[in-house]
Design a protein around this motif. Sequence first.
Motif, PDB file in Angstrom:
ATOM      1  N   ALA A  27     -17.228 -42.547 -14.946  1.00  0.00           N
ATOM      2  CA  ALA A  27     -16.209 -42.740 -13.914  1.00  0.00           C
ATOM      3  C   ALA A  27     -16.799 -43.397 -12.673  1.00  0.00           C
ATOM      4  O   ALA A  27     -16.112 -44.104 -11.949  1.00  0.00           O
ATOM      5  CB  ALA A  27     -15.581 -41.398 -13.552  1.00  0.00           C
ATOM      6  N   HIS A  28     -18.060 -43.158 -12.412  1.00  0.00           N
ATOM      7  CA  HIS A  28     -18.729 -43.743 -11.254  1.00  0.00           C
ATOM      8  C   HIS A  28     -19.945 -44.510 -11.722  1.00  0.00           C
ATOM      9  O   HIS A  28     -20.560 -44.181 -12.737  1.00  0.00           O
ATOM     10  CB  HIS A  28     -19.134 -42.660 -10.253  1.00  0.00           C
ATOM     11  N   ASN A  29     -20.295 -45.550 -11.004  1.00  0.00           N
ATOM     12  CA  ASN A  29     -21.454 -46.371 -11.373  1.00  0.00           C
ATOM     13  C   ASN A  29     -22.715 -45.698 -10.852  1.00  0.00           C
ATOM     14  O   ASN A  29     -23.026 -45.768  -9.674  1.00  0.00           O
ATOM     15  CB  ASN A  29     -21.318 -47.785 -10.809  1.00  0.00           C
ATOM     16  N   GLU A  30     -23.406 -45.036 -11.725  1.00  0.00           N
ATOM     17  CA  GLU A  30     -24.610 -44.273 -11.379  1.00  0.00           C
ATOM     18  C   GLU A  30     -25.796 -45.214 -11.196  1.00  0.00           C
ATOM     19  O   GLU A  30     -25.993 -46.147 -11.966  1.00  0.00           O
ATOM     20  CB  GLU A  30     -24.901 -43.275 -12.500  1.00  0.00           C
ATOM     21  N   PHE A  31     -26.587 -44.950 -10.168  1.00  0.00           N
ATOM     22  CA  PHE A  31     -27.787 -45.740  -9.891  1.00  0.00           C
ATOM     23  C   PHE A  31     -28.783 -45.644 -11.036  1.00  0.00           C
ATOM     24  O   PHE A  31     -29.499 -46.590 -11.338  1.00  0.00           O
ATOM     25  CB  PHE A  31     -28.402 -45.239  -8.575  1.00  0.00           C
ATOM     26  N   TRP A  32     -28.833 -44.495 -11.700  1.00  0.00           N
ATOM     27  CA  TRP A  32     -29.832 -44.237 -12.741  1.00  0.00           C
ATOM     28  C   TRP A  32     -29.322 -44.560 -14.139  1.00  0.00           C
ATOM     29  O   TRP A  32     -29.905 -44.142 -15.112  1.00  0.00           O
ATOM     30  CB  TRP A  32     -30.254 -42.776 -12.705  1.00  0.00           C
ATOM     31  N   LYS A  33     -28.224 -45.256 -14.254  1.00  0.00           N
ATOM     32  CA  LYS A  33     -27.608 -45.515 -15.555  1.00  0.00           C
ATOM     33  C   LYS A  33     -28.586 -46.227 -16.502  1.00  0.00           C
ATOM     34  O   LYS A  33     -29.104 -47.290 -16.174  1.00  0.00           O
ATOM     35  CB  LYS A  33     -26.374 -46.376 -15.365  1.00  0.00           C
ATOM     36  N   PRO A  34     -28.835 -45.638 -17.673  1.00  0.00           N
ATOM     37  CA  PRO A  34     -29.730 -46.292 -18.640  1.00  0.00           C
ATOM     38  C   PRO A  34     -28.996 -47.370 -19.439  1.00  0.00           C
ATOM     39  O   PRO A  34     -27.779 -47.312 -19.615  1.00  0.00           O
ATOM     40  CB  PRO A  34     -30.165 -45.153 -19.546  1.00  0.00           C
ATOM     41  N   TYR A  35     -29.755 -48.335 -19.899  1.00  0.00           N
ATOM     42  CA  TYR A  35     -29.230 -49.430 -20.700  1.00  0.00           C
ATOM     43  C   TYR A  35     -29.979 -49.496 -22.020  1.00  0.00           C
ATOM     44  O   TYR A  35     -31.156 -49.159 -22.096  1.00  0.00           O
ATOM     45  CB  TYR A  35     -29.418 -50.763 -19.977  1.00  0.00           C
ATOM     46  N   LEU A  36     -29.281 -49.971 -23.025  1.00  0.00           N
ATOM     47  CA  LEU A  36     -29.893 -50.280 -24.315  1.00  0.00           C
ATOM     48  C   LEU A  36     -29.786 -51.783 -24.484  1.00  0.00           C
ATOM     49  O   LEU A  36     -28.688 -52.340 -24.463  1.00  0.00           O
ATOM     50  CB  LEU A  36     -29.164 -49.561 -25.456  1.00  0.00           C
ATOM     51  N   SER A  37     -30.914 -52.444 -24.620  1.00  0.00           N
ATOM     52  CA  SER A  37     -30.937 -53.885 -24.832  1.00  0.00           C
ATOM     53  C   SER A  37     -31.413 -54.143 -26.254  1.00  0.00           C
ATOM     54  O   SER A  37     -32.511 -53.737 -26.629  1.00  0.00           O
ATOM     55  CB  SER A  37     -31.882 -54.569 -23.846  1.00  0.00           C
ATOM     56  N   LEU A  38     -30.565 -54.779 -27.035  1.00  0.00           N
ATOM     57  CA  LEU A  38     -30.891 -55.113 -28.425  1.00  0.00           C
ATOM     58  C   LEU A  38     -31.006 -56.620 -28.564  1.00  0.00           C
ATOM     59  O   LEU A  38     -30.232 -57.370 -27.965  1.00  0.00           O
ATOM     60  CB  LEU A  38     -29.808 -54.596 -29.373  1.00  0.00           C
ATOM     61  N   ARG A  39     -31.966 -57.045 -29.363  1.00  0.00           N
ATOM     62  CA  ARG A  39     -32.170 -58.472 -29.603  1.00  0.00           C
ATOM     63  C   ARG A  39     -32.292 -58.693 -31.102  1.00  0.00           C
ATOM     64  O   ARG A  39     -33.105 -58.038 -31.764  1.00  0.00           O
ATOM     65  CB  ARG A  39     -33.425 -58.940 -28.878  1.00  0.00           C
ATOM     66  N   ALA A  40     -31.515 -59.612 -31.626  1.00  0.00           N
ATOM     67  CA  ALA A  40     -31.570 -59.962 -33.042  1.00  0.00           C
ATOM     68  C   ALA A  40     -32.415 -61.226 -33.193  1.00  0.00           C
ATOM     69  O   ALA A  40     -32.171 -62.227 -32.528  1.00  0.00           O
ATOM     70  CB  ALA A  40     -30.177 -60.192 -33.588  1.00  0.00           C
ATOM     71  N   GLU A  41     -33.419 -61.147 -34.084  1.00  0.00           N
ATOM     72  CA  GLU A  41     -34.318 -62.280 -34.308  1.00  0.00           C
ATOM     73  C   GLU A  41     -34.401 -62.565 -35.797  1.00  0.00           C
ATOM     74  O   GLU A  41     -34.431 -61.646 -36.615  1.00  0.00           O
ATOM     75  CB  GLU A  41     -35.706 -61.975 -33.761  1.00  0.00           C
ATOM     76  N   LYS A  42     -34.465 -63.832 -36.143  1.00  0.00           N
ATOM     77  CA  LYS A  42     -34.614 -64.238 -37.539  1.00  0.00           C
ATOM     78  C   LYS A  42     -36.089 -64.436 -37.832  1.00  0.00           C
ATOM     79  O   LYS A  42     -36.781 -65.161 -37.132  1.00  0.00           O
ATOM     80  CB  LYS A  42     -33.878 -65.549 -37.789  1.00  0.00           C
ATOM     81  N   GLU A  43     -36.574 -63.751 -38.885  1.00  0.00           N
ATOM     82  CA  GLU A  43     -37.962 -63.915 -39.340  1.00  0.00           C
ATOM     83  C   GLU A  43     -37.959 -63.927 -40.863  1.00  0.00           C
ATOM     84  O   GLU A  43     -37.558 -62.956 -41.499  1.00  0.00           O
ATOM     85  CB  GLU A  43     -38.840 -62.767 -38.827  1.00  0.00           C
ATOM     86  N   ASP A  44     -38.426 -65.029 -41.436  1.00  0.00           N
ATOM     87  CA  ASP A  44     -38.544 -65.156 -42.888  1.00  0.00           C
ATOM     88  C   ASP A  44     -37.261 -64.765 -43.597  1.00  0.00           C
ATOM     89  O   ASP A  44     -37.240 -63.928 -44.497  1.00  0.00           O
ATOM     90  CB  ASP A  44     -39.708 -64.315 -43.416  1.00  0.00           C
ATOM     91  N   GLU A  45     -36.158 -65.357 -43.203  1.00  0.00           N
ATOM     92  CA  GLU A  45     -34.842 -65.134 -43.796  1.00  0.00           C
ATOM     93  C   GLU A  45     -34.363 -63.694 -43.685  1.00  0.00           C
ATOM     94  O   GLU A  45     -33.497 -63.258 -44.438  1.00  0.00           O
ATOM     95  CB  GLU A  45     -34.833 -65.607 -45.254  1.00  0.00           C
ATOM     96  N   LYS A  46     -34.942 -62.925 -42.798  1.00  0.00           N
ATOM     97  CA  LYS A  46     -34.492 -61.570 -42.508  1.00  0.00           C
ATOM     98  C   LYS A  46     -34.091 -61.516 -41.036  1.00  0.00           C
ATOM     99  O   LYS A  46     -34.642 -62.231 -40.213  1.00  0.00           O
ATOM    100  CB  LYS A  46     -35.587 -60.543 -42.754  1.00  0.00           C
ATOM    101  N   THR A  47     -33.173 -60.654 -40.730  1.00  0.00           N
ATOM    102  CA  THR A  47     -32.801 -60.422 -39.339  1.00  0.00           C
ATOM    103  C   THR A  47     -33.454 -59.128 -38.885  1.00  0.00           C
ATOM    104  O   THR A  47     -33.277 -58.083 -39.500  1.00  0.00           O
ATOM    105  CB  THR A  47     -31.276 -60.324 -39.178  1.00  0.00           C
ATOM    106  N   ILE A  48     -34.205 -59.219 -37.824  1.00  0.00           N
ATOM    107  CA  ILE A  48     -34.895 -58.058 -37.266  1.00  0.00           C
ATOM    108  C   ILE A  48     -34.238 -57.717 -35.937  1.00  0.00           C
ATOM    109  O   ILE A  48     -34.009 -58.596 -35.097  1.00  0.00           O
ATOM    110  CB  ILE A  48     -36.395 -58.345 -37.069  1.00  0.00           C
ATOM    111  N   ILE A  49     -33.929 -56.433 -35.757  1.00  0.00           N
ATOM    112  CA  ILE A  49     -33.319 -55.969 -34.519  1.00  0.00           C
ATOM    113  C   ILE A  49     -34.366 -55.210 -33.732  1.00  0.00           C
ATOM    114  O   ILE A  49     -34.927 -54.232 -34.203  1.00  0.00           O
ATOM    115  CB  ILE A  49     -32.103 -55.073 -34.798  1.00  0.00           C
ATOM    116  N   ARG A  50     -34.613 -55.694 -32.522  1.00  0.00           N
ATOM    117  CA  ARG A  50     -35.546 -55.024 -31.619  1.00  0.00           C
ATOM    118  C   ARG A  50     -34.771 -54.559 -30.398  1.00  0.00           C
ATOM    119  O   ARG A  50     -33.873 -55.231 -29.931  1.00  0.00           O
ATOM    120  CB  ARG A  50     -36.660 -55.974 -31.192  1.00  0.00           C
ATOM    121  N   GLY A  51     -35.157 -53.405 -29.886  1.00  0.00           N
ATOM    122  CA  GLY A  51     -34.428 -52.895 -28.739  1.00  0.00           C
ATOM    123  C   GLY A  51     -35.305 -52.126 -27.778  1.00  0.00           C
ATOM    124  O   GLY A  51     -36.382 -51.661 -28.130  1.00  0.00           O
TER     125      GLY A  51
END
Length: 137
Positions: A27-51
């Motif tokens: 309801a309120h924008n907390e200063f300490w709000k955590p985030y999850l950052s996910l990145r999808a990368e292609k390596e050798d015809e596979k998709t790897i998700i790093r976060g």
Amino acid sequence: KSQLKIENQIFQGNINKEVASIWVKTAHNEFWKPYLSLRAEKEDEKTIIRGTFGPSAAVWTFFMFLYFIFSIIFMVFITIWFVTRQINSQDFPWAIYLSIFALVLLLLTFLATKIGQRKAKTEMEQLKNFAENSILK
């Protein structure tokens, strides 16, 4: 995107082709709000998700700035104090007090980060569960 729409009532995020930033809606924008950052990368015809889990970039930058400034202040004044002691001068007797004050500020900054981590713990757990459930599906 589909998992974010399913969990619409709890999570919010920005998603594009390679990067996703997800956070817990409150309801309120907390200063300490955590985030999850996910990145999808292609390596050798596979998709790897790093976060990474962590605070917003603005909060991280602010605390790194505080650590840097207080550390520099400590090093400058402890050096001034040490040099004046070595040359038997009484020009800067206050330098030791400012260096101790800088150490106190460093300790207070550290305690503030620990308080923030404790406040964000439940939201961090929710983000972790969301990430695990999204990848399993």
